[in-house]
Scaffold this motif. Structure first.
Motif, short mmCIF file in Angstrom:
data_model
loop_
_atom_site.label_atom_id
_atom_site.label_comp_id
_atom_site.label_asym_id
_atom_site.label_seq_id
_atom_site.Cartn_x
_atom_site.Cartn_y
_atom_site.Cartn_z
N GLN A 92 0.89 -1.16 0.00
CA GLN A 92 0.00 0.00 0.00
C GLN A 92 0.93 1.21 0.00
N LYS A 94 1.41 5.37 -0.57
CA LYS A 94 0.86 6.72 -0.71
C LYS A 94 1.85 7.53 -1.52
N MET A 95 1.35 8.13 -2.60
CA MET A 95 2.20 8.91 -3.49
C MET A 95 1.72 10.35 -3.51
N SER A 96 2.63 11.26 -3.82
CA SER A 96 2.24 12.66 -3.99
C SER A 96 3.18 13.32 -4.98
N GLU A 101 -2.28 13.79 -4.65
CA GLU A 101 -1.97 12.61 -3.85
C GLU A 101 -2.79 11.45 -4.39
N TRP A 102 -2.21 10.27 -4.37
CA TRP A 102 -2.92 9.07 -4.79
C TRP A 102 -2.32 7.86 -4.10
N ASP A 103 -3.09 6.80 -4.07
CA ASP A 103 -2.66 5.54 -3.46
C ASP A 103 -2.38 4.54 -4.56
N GLN A 105 -2.33 0.67 -5.03
CA GLN A 105 -2.72 -0.60 -4.44
C GLN A 105 -1.79 -1.69 -4.97
N ASN A 162 0.05 8.15 -11.88
CA ASN A 162 -1.28 8.76 -11.85
C ASN A 162 -1.48 9.69 -13.06
#
Length: 163
Positions: A92, A94-96, A101-103, A105, A162
């Protein structure tokens, strides 16, 4: 003593909230994406131009060799950079970037990585097949390989960047 009892759960909570992925492993996965996505796109662009001229030239074979080299460098025994599919699926992340920001999976990451690996190998093999013997069948297979590898590259870009 009471302070220790109160602080211990807080300490455990902080430790448990650390990254839920292998940071070094993700860097390797990211490096693979950074190399393979643009290579697949460039290869496909060049192949389409060559197909329109009705003949693949030696640069097509060079692209196939580069694809195989990158895959051989990162993929061993069905895992990427020593990270199994099962381990990837647990990640998992977490990106930014800027205000975005997005996850990521783990299951999505694993699926798109394994698809790009398979589709890029398929592309490299299809290129070599057409170079070896250009038939309607090998050319149709090359067109399918271009389409599937392009789609896989786009999907991995969407998951990791993203975009």
């Amino acid at each position: 003593m009471k302070r220790l009892i109160v602080l211990l759960p807080l300490l455990l909570l902080v430790v448990a909230c650390g990254p839920s992925f292998d940071e070094e492993g993700f860097e390797k996965v990211n490096n693979y994406a950074d190399e393979m996505i643009p290579l697949v796109e460039e290869t496909n662009f060049e192949l389409i131009a060559q197909i329109e001229n009705e003949q693949l030239n030696e640069s097509a074979e060079e692209y196939a060799d580069k694809i195989k080299s990158i895959n051989d460098n990162y993929w061993k025994d069905g895992s990427i950079a020593g990270i199994s599919e099962e381990e990837l699926e647990e990640w998992q992340i977490k990106m930014s970037r800027g205000n975005m920001e997005w996850d990521i999976q783990g299951e999505d990451l694993a699926d798109t990585l394994y698809e790009l690996n398979a589709d890029s190998d398929y592309l490299a093999n299809a290129i070599n097949d057409v170079i070896e013997e250009s038939t309607e069948e090998t050319e149709e297979r090359l067109i399918r390989a271009i389409e599937s590898s392009q789609n896989s590259a786009e999907q991995l870009r969407k998951v990791i960047y993203n975009k």
